[in-house]
Each structure stands twice: as C-alpha cells, then as structure tokens.
Design a protein around this motif. Structure first.
Motif, PDB file in Angstrom:
ATOM      1  N   GLU A 301       0.827  -1.208   0.000  1.00 43.25           N
ATOM      2  CA  GLU A 301       0.000   0.000   0.000  1.00 43.25           C
ATOM      3  C   GLU A 301       0.863   1.260   0.000  1.00 43.25           C
ATOM      4  O   GLU A 301       0.592   2.213  -0.752  1.00 43.25           O
ATOM      5  CB  GLU A 301      -0.932  -0.005   1.211  1.00 43.25           C
ATOM      6  CG  GLU A 301      -1.762   1.260   1.404  1.00 43.25           C
ATOM      7  CD  GLU A 301      -2.868   1.441   0.381  1.00 43.25           C
ATOM      8  OE1 GLU A 301      -3.545   2.497   0.419  1.00 43.25           O
ATOM      9  OE2 GLU A 301      -3.057   0.541  -0.475  1.00 43.25           O
ATOM     10  N   LEU A 302       1.891   1.317   0.816  1.00 42.52           N
ATOM     11  CA  LEU A 302       2.703   2.527   0.885  1.00 42.52           C
ATOM     12  C   LEU A 302       3.449   2.746  -0.440  1.00 42.52           C
ATOM     13  O   LEU A 302       3.606   3.901  -0.874  1.00 42.52           O
ATOM     14  CB  LEU A 302       3.652   2.488   2.082  1.00 42.52           C
ATOM     15  CG  LEU A 302       4.858   1.546   2.087  1.00 42.52           C
ATOM     16  CD1 LEU A 302       6.081   2.189   1.475  1.00 42.52           C
ATOM     17  CD2 LEU A 302       5.168   1.097   3.519  1.00 42.52           C
ATOM     18  N   LEU A 303       3.916   1.678  -1.073  1.00 47.26           N
ATOM     19  CA  LEU A 303       4.573   1.831  -2.360  1.00 47.26           C
ATOM     20  C   LEU A 303       3.592   2.291  -3.431  1.00 47.26           C
ATOM     21  O   LEU A 303       3.928   3.110  -4.299  1.00 47.26           O
ATOM     22  CB  LEU A 303       5.237   0.515  -2.771  1.00 47.26           C
ATOM     23  CG  LEU A 303       6.430   0.069  -1.935  1.00 47.26           C
ATOM     24  CD1 LEU A 303       6.891  -1.322  -2.341  1.00 47.26           C
ATOM     25  CD2 LEU A 303       7.575   1.061  -2.027  1.00 47.26           C
ATOM     26  N   ASP A 304       2.366   1.780  -3.371  1.00 44.51           N
ATOM     27  CA  ASP A 304       1.336   2.210  -4.322  1.00 44.51           C
ATOM     28  C   ASP A 304       0.989   3.683  -4.150  1.00 44.51           C
ATOM     29  O   ASP A 304       0.850   4.426  -5.127  1.00 44.51           O
ATOM     30  CB  ASP A 304       0.088   1.349  -4.134  1.00 44.51           C
ATOM     31  CG  ASP A 304      -0.971   1.612  -5.182  1.00 44.51           C
ATOM     32  OD1 ASP A 304      -0.651   1.526  -6.383  1.00 44.51           O
ATOM     33  OD2 ASP A 304      -2.117   1.924  -4.815  1.00 44.51           O
ATOM     34  N   LEU A 305       0.891   4.149  -2.898  1.00 45.96           N
ATOM     35  CA  LEU A 305       0.599   5.548  -2.649  1.00 45.96           C
ATOM     36  C   LEU A 305       1.734   6.466  -3.123  1.00 45.96           C
ATOM     37  O   LEU A 305       1.486   7.534  -3.681  1.00 45.96           O
ATOM     38  CB  LEU A 305       0.357   5.773  -1.145  1.00 45.96           C
ATOM     39  CG  LEU A 305      -0.946   5.217  -0.583  1.00 45.96           C
ATOM     40  CD1 LEU A 305      -0.938   5.298   0.947  1.00 45.96           C
ATOM     41  CD2 LEU A 305      -2.155   5.965  -1.141  1.00 45.96           C
ATOM     42  N   ILE A 306       2.958   6.027  -2.901  1.00 47.11           N
ATOM     43  CA  ILE A 306       4.109   6.812  -3.357  1.00 47.11           C
ATOM     44  C   ILE A 306       4.123   6.918  -4.880  1.00 47.11           C
ATOM     45  O   ILE A 306       4.378   7.982  -5.452  1.00 47.11           O
ATOM     46  CB  ILE A 306       5.421   6.193  -2.833  1.00 47.11           C
ATOM     47  CG1 ILE A 306       5.526   6.412  -1.323  1.00 47.11           C
ATOM     48  CG2 ILE A 306       6.630   6.794  -3.551  1.00 47.11           C
ATOM     49  CD1 ILE A 306       6.703   5.702  -0.669  1.00 47.11           C
ATOM     50  N   GLU A 307       3.796   5.825  -5.551  1.00 42.79           N
ATOM     51  CA  GLU A 307       3.752   5.851  -7.010  1.00 42.79           C
ATOM     52  C   GLU A 307       2.663   6.806  -7.510  1.00 42.79           C
ATOM     53  O   GLU A 307       2.887   7.581  -8.445  1.00 42.79           O
ATOM     54  CB  GLU A 307       3.497   4.448  -7.555  1.00 42.79           C
ATOM     55  CG  GLU A 307       3.498   4.369  -9.074  1.00 42.79           C
ATOM     56  CD  GLU A 307       3.265   2.965  -9.597  1.00 42.79           C
ATOM     57  OE1 GLU A 307       3.571   2.718 -10.771  1.00 42.79           O
ATOM     58  OE2 GLU A 307       2.784   2.114  -8.824  1.00 42.79           O
ATOM     59  N   LYS A 308       1.513   6.788  -6.854  1.00 43.18           N
ATOM     60  CA  LYS A 308       0.434   7.701  -7.249  1.00 43.18           C
ATOM     61  C   LYS A 308       0.830   9.151  -7.002  1.00 43.18           C
ATOM     62  O   LYS A 308       0.484  10.039  -7.798  1.00 43.18           O
ATOM     63  CB  LYS A 308      -0.832   7.361  -6.477  1.00 43.18           C
ATOM     64  CG  LYS A 308      -1.474   6.045  -6.900  1.00 43.18           C
ATOM     65  CD  LYS A 308      -2.685   5.704  -6.042  1.00 43.18           C
ATOM     66  CE  LYS A 308      -3.309   4.395  -6.474  1.00 43.18           C
ATOM     67  NZ  LYS A 308      -4.445   3.993  -5.606  1.00 43.18           N
TER      68      LYS A 308
END
Length: 310
Positions: A301-308
């Motif tokens: 989740e944290l990696l996905d948020l950073i990518e967004k």
C-alpha cells in the motif's frame, strides 16, 4: 478468570466479583467485563505479555491520561481506580461502556454524522494541555520509528524507503499537541447516536496533530470499504473541515497523503513488532503471529501511494 485474580480484584475493589468475562480484541492488553456483588459493572484493563511500541504508556500513565481527557471534555469511560499490581500484572478499572467497537460491523451502518463527531473528539483531544501530562513522550518521530524497525532485526527495504520518502517531505514545524496515537474505528465505542467513548490510550504522546488526523485514512482502518477513505464510513472533506472549524488548522491534501504513507509504515512496523512478541516467547499468541504477515499488505500500500503521488 482464575481464583487468584478474582481474589486480588475483590480485595482491590472492596466487593466480591459476581461475574467476569474476558473481552475479545486487544493485542497488548487484557480487558475484562466485571460485575461486582454491590451492583457495579466495570471494565478491568490489565497488562498483557508485552508492549506494541517502545513508548507505550504504563497503565498508571494511561489511567492519568483518561483523567486528563475526561476533564478536557473528551468522551472517555470514567476512570474508577488504579489498582497497581493485580496478580502479577499492572491493572486499573474504569466505567464499562456499551456499544459497538468492531470496525467491520460499524462500517455496515455507521450512525449519521459519525465522521463529524470524530473530528470533534480529535479537536478536544488536541486541546488537552500538554503540561498536565508531563510523562508523555515527545522525542523525535524518526528516531522512534527507526528504533522500532531496528528492533525487528530483519530487512524491510520497502518500509525503510517509505520512512525516507516521508522524512524528506514532512518538516514537522507546526506546534505539537497531545495526540491519541491510535484514533480510528476499532478504538471508538459507537451506538446508534454516535460516539460513546474514545478507547485505548496506551499510545498517547506529543506530536504533530496531522499524525492523528491522517491515521484513520490508512487503508487497514477502512475495514474493506475503500470507497470511503475516512475509516470506511465517509469522504474526508467534512471530517477535515469540521476539525478546521474547531481548531483553525487546515492540513494541505498533499501533506495528508505523506502522513497516510507514514501511517502505513507505522502499522507495518507495529505488525512486525507484535509478531516478534510471539516469536520471542514474550506472549505466545496466534493472533500476534498473524499480524506479522499483514506487514506485506502495508508495504504494498505505501509503495502504491508513493507511485500515485509521483
């Protein structure tokens, strides 16, 4: 409840225990619903086999926080008596409040205005005078998180990356406040009218108010309802606007996203440290072991948020 604990509780409260039932939940503390022969119904909060965070409060300190919060107008169970050592573990008793505290049940039919009530309670918490609770930890946020991650004693590069990414983007310059530390569904007792009480104050500390504000945005606390970013019950706008009306503080949306990433880092670390309690034999518990596997979800989740955000 074993006989030794029952006898110790009877001596501490001055009335025989008529009935006692251990309540489900609580990863680091025991909770018992107690009925006394004199008619009182109380909740016993008792230390477990370890702590979730390095700066977790003792039950003596948690009791004092409840006293200060109630004096400040926060909806909390009435603190009744600090019992000290009770059959080998620190304990206190407080008012037994009734309602629903399981997040997955609350999101199915949240009472109207629950999001606004959450904002109002958080504003009241942040208005508690820090000098009334001088024992609260107020150290560097990053030092604390890195120390907790180091205690896991295994590599987690996604979490380390998330912490570094957040550290570059959070100056932490605004005045700090008394923060609940775990303000979300699951730590709120709710009935048909809304919030009955704010529970579980063991992580109270001094911090940037945005840390508390963003915590209920973390995906884990939506309990499966990702359509509602605030705890699975509502959109975030009214919650933040009500808090701003009461406090004058508005957090920019891009900063809130960084705090949400940090929230996932924090919960991933906490899940790993809980699992270590089981693996190290501090408290053998299947629930604690399972928590360790959940860290991978927060890493994703944290990696996905950073990518967004990029």
């Amino acid at each position: 409840m074993n006989d030794d604990l029952r006898e110790a509780l009877t001596a501490g409260l001055g009335s025989p225990v008529a009935a006692a039932r251990q309540l489900a939940g609580g990863a680091s503390k025991e909770a018992w619903a107690i009925s006394l022969a004199d008619g009182r119904e109380l909740l016993l909060r008792r230390a477990g086999g370890g702590v979730m965070h390095l700066d977790s409060l003792s039950l003596r300190q948690e009791f004092d926080v409840l006293v200060a919060a109630r004096a400040a107008g926060v909806l909390v169970p009435e603190p009744i008596e600090y019992l000290g050592d009770l059959d080998g573990r620190e304990s206190f008793v407080m008012e037994l409040v009734r309602g629903e505290a399981i997040g997955r049940r609350i999101i199915k039919a949240p009472p109207p205005g629950l999001d606004l009530q959450m904002a109002e309670q958080l504003a009241a918490i942040h208005a508690i005078a820090p000098e009334t609770l001088p024992f609260l930890a107020s150290g560097d946020l990053w030092d604390r998180l890195y120390a907790e991650l180091d205690s896991v004693d295994e590599p987690h590069p996604a979490i380390e990356y998330g912490l570094a990414w957040c550290r570059e983007r959070l100056p932490l310059e605004r005045p700090r406040v008394v923060s609940h530390g775990d303000f979300r569904l699951g730590n709120l007792m709710v009935d048909d009218a809304g919030i009955v009480a704010v529970l579980d104050w063991e992580f109270t500390h001094i911090s940037d108010p945005a840390e508390d504000l963003a915590w209920p945005l973390v995906r884990a606390w939506r309990f499966g309802n990702d359509a509602k970013r605030l705890g699975g019950i509502a959109d975030v706008g009214p919650f933040f606007e009500r808090y701003a009306e009461l406090t004058g503080l508005r957090i920019p949306p891009d900063e809130l996203l960084v705090w949400e990433v940090l929230g996932n880092c924090k919960w991933a670390i906490a899940s790993l440290t809980q699992a270590r309690r089981h693996l190290r034999g501090e408290e053998r518990n299947v629930e604690l072991a399972i928590l360790g596997r959940l860290a991978a979800e927060m890493e994703y989740e944290l990696l996905d948020l950073i990518e967004k955000a990029a």
